[in-house]
Design a protein around this motif. Sequence first.
Motif, short mmCIF file in Angstrom:
data_model
loop_
_atom_site.label_atom_id
_atom_site.label_comp_id
_atom_site.label_asym_id
_atom_site.label_seq_id
_atom_site.Cartn_x
_atom_site.Cartn_y
_atom_site.Cartn_z
N ARG A 29 0.81 -1.22 0.00
CA ARG A 29 0.00 0.00 0.00
C ARG A 29 0.85 1.27 0.00
O ARG A 29 0.43 2.30 -0.56
N ASP A 30 2.02 1.27 0.61
CA ASP A 30 2.83 2.49 0.62
C ASP A 30 3.26 2.86 -0.80
O ASP A 30 3.25 4.04 -1.17
N ARG A 82 1.54 2.08 -3.44
CA ARG A 82 0.30 2.51 -4.08
C ARG A 82 -0.11 3.90 -3.65
O ARG A 82 -0.69 4.66 -4.44
N ARG A 83 0.17 4.27 -2.43
CA ARG A 83 -0.17 5.62 -1.97
C ARG A 83 0.60 6.68 -2.76
O ARG A 83 0.08 7.76 -3.06
N GLY A 129 -5.05 3.79 -3.79
CA GLY A 129 -4.59 4.06 -2.43
C GLY A 129 -5.39 3.40 -1.34
O GLY A 129 -5.10 3.61 -0.16
N ALA A 182 7.35 6.57 0.21
CA ALA A 182 6.14 7.29 0.60
C ALA A 182 6.47 8.48 1.47
O ALA A 182 5.91 9.58 1.31
N LEU A 191 5.37 11.85 -0.42
CA LEU A 191 4.11 12.37 0.11
C LEU A 191 4.34 13.53 1.06
O LEU A 191 3.44 14.35 1.28
#
Length: 338
Positions: A211-212, A214-215, A251, A331, A335
């Motif tokens: 998921r990281d 994907r974020r 996400g 990430a 981010l």
Amino acid sequence: MAGPRLAVLGAGSIGCYVGGAWAAAGLSVTFIGRERLAAEITRHGLTVGDYTGWSHRFEPGAVDYCTDPAAMAEADIILVTVKSGATAEAAAEIARYAKDGAIVVSLQNGIGNIRALEEALGGRFPIVWAMVPFNVVMLGDGRFHKGVAGSLVAEECEAVRPLAAAVAGSREPLRLARNMAAVAWGKLVINLNNAVNALSGLTLAEQLANRDYRRVVAASQAEALGVLKAVGIRPARVGPVPPMFLPRVIGAPDWLFRKLFARGWKIDSHARSSMADDLARGRRTEIDALNGEVVRLAERNGRDAPINRRIVELVRRAEEGAKPWAAQALAGDVLGRR
């Protein structure tokens, strides 16, 4: 052999797979590419296959693969599959060697390649904008594997209809669309994952399972969609998820991502992005034609795209030999710039 005579200019992963799939259906195809691949295919032949288990093998000597662009001289249709940075060179070769009126089909990433071809060749050659929504992996020994679902698309025009008809019964039929700009932007939004996949050093399935990673993809997509909305561009739906919902789905928590995305977009264990292949082979990537295109569109319209700009910077570092990024570290870096 039936149908028009094809030449694939820049026959690497995409060119060998698409050309091979169409040759398997009976079309006459000449492949033009690098000496390394010419030697490999001369020795091992050419095998094309996909995630469903389908495959077709051409024995050594049965494939017309050469390195001389003059081999396109008799082609009715020229498929341009070179990387974005080589488009100007490809256009010059077409202008020099192709017969007048040959149809030039751009099967390339990004938005700017079609403009470059039109500026260089328009008037003498019909230029057709097309799109490849899937990834192809070189497995070695002349083997090229389509690891992701998706269908080829080209703009609806008279010039390309004979090709669409000729490949209608092939493994890779050609769907026609009226608004290729919308289709191309829809694909580009999806392809913003390519850079993250390349930076991860993993296969697509491994990268998308985290998921990281994907974020980071979701943030770059959301930023791109914001820029497109601001300038009045509405990207078309290319995959199983409408563009406006992609960032939320990409996400999402793992269980929801698997339910909403992974089941609809078939990705096998071999698949990885072409950008990852470029980094592995020490070549310049197409980052400027993907995330860089978002940055330029934003700047032309007085906006900023810090997420995509940072990803461009990180891929440039990777081209110079920087190591792959762990998901949490990437990430945190990307981010944190929102």
